[in-house]
Design a protein around this motif. Structure first.
Motif, PDB file in Angstrom:
ATOM      1  N   LEU A 102       0.886  -1.359   0.069  1.00  0.00           N
ATOM      2  CA  LEU A 102       0.020   0.131  -0.012  1.00  0.00           C
ATOM      3  C   LEU A 102       0.938   1.371  -0.218  1.00  0.00           C
ATOM      4  O   LEU A 102       1.828   1.248   0.813  1.00  0.00           O
ATOM      5  N   ARG A 103       0.544   2.172  -0.792  1.00  0.00           N
ATOM      6  CA  ARG A 103       1.144   3.416  -0.788  1.00  0.00           C
ATOM      7  C   ARG A 103       0.706   4.492   0.506  1.00  0.00           C
ATOM      8  O   ARG A 103      -0.625   4.431   0.541  1.00  0.00           O
ATOM      9  N   VAL A 104       1.652   4.938   1.285  1.00  0.00           N
ATOM     10  CA  VAL A 104       1.041   5.603   2.447  1.00  0.00           C
ATOM     11  C   VAL A 104       1.906   6.766   2.648  1.00  0.00           C
ATOM     12  O   VAL A 104       3.132   6.631   2.711  1.00  0.00           O
ATOM     13  N   GLU A 105       1.291   7.494   3.075  1.00  0.00           N
ATOM     14  CA  GLU A 105       1.832   9.147   3.406  1.00  0.00           C
ATOM     15  C   GLU A 105       1.591   9.237   5.064  1.00  0.00           C
ATOM     16  O   GLU A 105       0.400   9.086   5.253  1.00  0.00           O
ATOM     17  N   VAL A 106       2.690   9.490   5.802  1.00  0.00           N
ATOM     18  CA  VAL A 106       2.363   9.799   7.117  1.00  0.00           C
ATOM     19  C   VAL A 106       2.004  11.313   7.550  1.00  0.00           C
ATOM     20  O   VAL A 106       2.763  12.069   7.342  1.00  0.00           O
ATOM     21  N   ALA A 107       1.077  11.339   8.067  1.00  0.00           N
ATOM     22  CA  ALA A 107       0.354  12.654   8.538  1.00  0.00           C
ATOM     23  C   ALA A 107      -1.023  12.279   9.130  1.00  0.00           C
ATOM     24  O   ALA A 107      -1.641  11.385   8.822  1.00  0.00           O
ATOM     25  N   THR A 108      -1.377  13.562   9.759  1.00  0.00           N
ATOM     26  CA  THR A 108      -2.796  13.275  10.345  1.00  0.00           C
ATOM     27  C   THR A 108      -3.398  13.940   9.175  1.00  0.00           C
ATOM     28  O   THR A 108      -3.099  14.552   8.127  1.00  0.00           O
ATOM     29  N   PHE A 109      -4.790  13.777   8.865  1.00  0.00           N
ATOM     30  CA  PHE A 109      -5.582  13.865   7.691  1.00  0.00           C
ATOM     31  C   PHE A 109      -5.848  15.677   7.556  1.00  0.00           C
ATOM     32  O   PHE A 109      -5.614  16.150   6.720  1.00  0.00           O
ATOM     33  N   GLU A 110      -5.770  16.148   8.720  1.00  0.00           N
ATOM     34  CA  GLU A 110      -5.842  17.576   8.825  1.00  0.00           C
ATOM     35  C   GLU A 110      -4.578  18.226   8.380  1.00  0.00           C
ATOM     36  O   GLU A 110      -4.716  19.487   7.640  1.00  0.00           O
ATOM     37  N   GLU A 111      -3.333  17.796   8.616  1.00  0.00           N
ATOM     38  CA  GLU A 111      -2.283  18.382   8.330  1.00  0.00           C
ATOM     39  C   GLU A 111      -1.610  17.849   6.953  1.00  0.00           C
ATOM     40  O   GLU A 111      -0.810  18.411   6.384  1.00  0.00           O
ATOM     41  N   TRP A 112      -2.267  16.712   6.593  1.00  0.00           N
ATOM     42  CA  TRP A 112      -1.943  15.952   5.122  1.00  0.00           C
ATOM     43  C   TRP A 112      -1.824  16.981   3.913  1.00  0.00           C
ATOM     44  O   TRP A 112      -2.933  17.655   3.730  1.00  0.00           O
ATOM     45  N   GLN A 113      -0.855  16.985   2.885  1.00  0.00           N
ATOM     46  CA  GLN A 113      -0.886  17.979   1.867  1.00  0.00           C
ATOM     47  C   GLN A 113      -1.431  17.286   0.702  1.00  0.00           C
ATOM     48  O   GLN A 113      -0.411  16.541   0.163  1.00  0.00           O
ATOM     49  N   PRO A 114      -2.399  17.344   0.033  1.00  0.00           N
ATOM     50  CA  PRO A 114      -2.697  16.838  -1.017  1.00  0.00           C
ATOM     51  C   PRO A 114      -1.976  16.856  -2.381  1.00  0.00           C
ATOM     52  O   PRO A 114      -1.805  16.211  -3.309  1.00  0.00           O
ATOM     53  N   GLY A 115      -1.337  18.398  -2.301  1.00  0.00           N
ATOM     54  CA  GLY A 115      -0.561  18.478  -3.664  1.00  0.00           C
ATOM     55  C   GLY A 115      -1.334  18.689  -5.100  1.00  0.00           C
ATOM     56  O   GLY A 115      -0.683  18.302  -6.085  1.00  0.00           O
ATOM     57  N   GLY A 116      -2.424  19.136  -4.797  1.00  0.00           N
ATOM     58  CA  GLY A 116      -3.297  18.993  -5.812  1.00  0.00           C
ATOM     59  C   GLY A 116      -3.989  17.996  -6.366  1.00  0.00           C
ATOM     60  O   GLY A 116      -4.814  17.895  -7.609  1.00  0.00           O
ATOM     61  N   ARG A 117      -3.895  16.922  -5.613  1.00  0.00           N
ATOM     62  CA  ARG A 117      -4.358  15.221  -6.058  1.00  0.00           C
ATOM     63  C   ARG A 117      -5.822  15.170  -5.759  1.00  0.00           C
ATOM     64  O   ARG A 117      -6.241  15.939  -4.713  1.00  0.00           O
ATOM     65  N   THR A 118      -6.720  14.713  -6.446  1.00  0.00           N
ATOM     66  CA  THR A 118      -8.180  14.581  -6.120  1.00  0.00           C
ATOM     67  C   THR A 118      -8.523  13.168  -6.532  1.00  0.00           C
ATOM     68  O   THR A 118      -7.512  12.414  -6.825  1.00  0.00           O
ATOM     69  N   PHE A 119      -9.536  12.666  -5.778  1.00  0.00           N
ATOM     70  CA  PHE A 119      -9.770  11.190  -5.741  1.00  0.00           C
ATOM     71  C   PHE A 119     -11.286  10.973  -6.064  1.00  0.00           C
ATOM     72  O   PHE A 119     -12.227  11.933  -5.818  1.00  0.00           O
TER      73      PHE A 119
END
Length: 281
Positions: A102-119
């Motif tokens: 699994l691809r995982v980025e370590v952060a809380t959701f509030e602090e996570w930076q999407p960098g322009g990505r959408t889902f």
């Protein structure tokens, strides 16, 4: 289950998302957590995956898994043909999930930076109560494509009284200062349904989603003494107990299960609060 904080959202007056030490205590035994925790109903995963638009120019669904833990839900979405990115604040849980593809980025959701990505979908499996509910819903809307789905879900499970009551009593005795020790052994399903109704209201109040829905899936699972005692230490009520406190609790629960013949059947209800991102005006 009344004493297990990661399983269900708490009542709105309890700011669980601020209890970071507890929120990040599950990684102490990531392998045990992944081994013992149950997955999610296939019907739930299928309903989410089938009801979201595909990535433009592709048949693949992009799913963001908030608080992905060891990747239990994420692997189910991968098996359903989705491309999944996990966001997880506990580096130990993230490492375990990465080791399983699994691809995982370590952060809380509030602090996570999407960098322009959408889902196409944002999901949270038994983790949304660790997220600020208002900020989380707004951020989910920001990273969802129009027509994409936010789905917050988790299990409600109340063991038989013959197991739940010895657990509650042992917690009161072994850990009198625990925030879980003063709770009733069992709480009605309506308690949890009200919590998910509150989640639906919070999503609706952002003004970014079509009308929120609540889904329900009922199922059951049989547990042996060994299986249940394997699961209990991975739950929020027990992850931070000292070894002697934990041993006392497990001994009491194990004896209760022995009195039932060494196994019992758990009736599960998986609840979801979900809504589709409104089209841009």
């Amino acid at each position: 289950m009344p004493t297990l904080s990661r399983e269900q959202p708490e009542p709105p007056h309890v700011a669980m998302h601020q209890a970071r030490r507890m929120a990040e205590s599950f990684g102490a035994d990531a392998q045990g957590y992944d081994r013992a925790r149950p997955g999610y109903p296939d019907a739930l995963v299928t309903r989410i995956a089938a009801g979201i638009p595909g990535t433009p120019g592709s048949d693949v669904h992009d799913v963001l898994d908030v608080g992905c833990g060891t990747g239990i839900a994420a692997r189910q979405f991968q098996a359903a043909g989705c491309e999944v990115l996990g966001v997880e604040p506990d580096a130990r849980m993230a490492e375990f999930a990465r080791a399983r593809g699994l691809r995982v980025e370590v952060a809380t959701f509030e602090e996570w930076q999407p960098g322009g990505r959408t889902f196409d979908a944002v999901v949270a499996a038994q983790s949304w109560h660790w997220v600020d509910p208002v900020a989380g819903a707004v951020k989910a809307a920001r990273v969802l494509r129009p027509g994409g789905r936010l789905a917050i879900f988790g299990h409600v499970y109340e063991p038989p009284a013959e197991v739940a009551e010895p657990l509650a009593e042992a917690l009161r005795r072994a850990a009198p200062d625990s925030p879980f020790g003063g709770r009733p052994a069992r709480r009605p399903l309506g308690h949890y349904q009200a919590a998910y109704a509150k989640l639906a209201d919070t999503i609706r109040e952002t003004g970014e989603f079509e009308d929120a829905e609540q889904w329900r899936f009922d199922w059951e699972r049989s547990y042996t003494r060994e299986q249940w005692l394997d699961l209990l230490p991975t739950t929020g009520g027990l992850t931070r107990l000292a070894p002697d406190q934990l041993a006392e609790v497990l001994e009491a629960v194990g004896s209760a299960i022995d009195s039932l013949g060494g196994r019992f059947t758990m009736e599960y209800t998986t609840l979801a609060a979900t809504a589709v991102r409104a089209a841009a005006s």
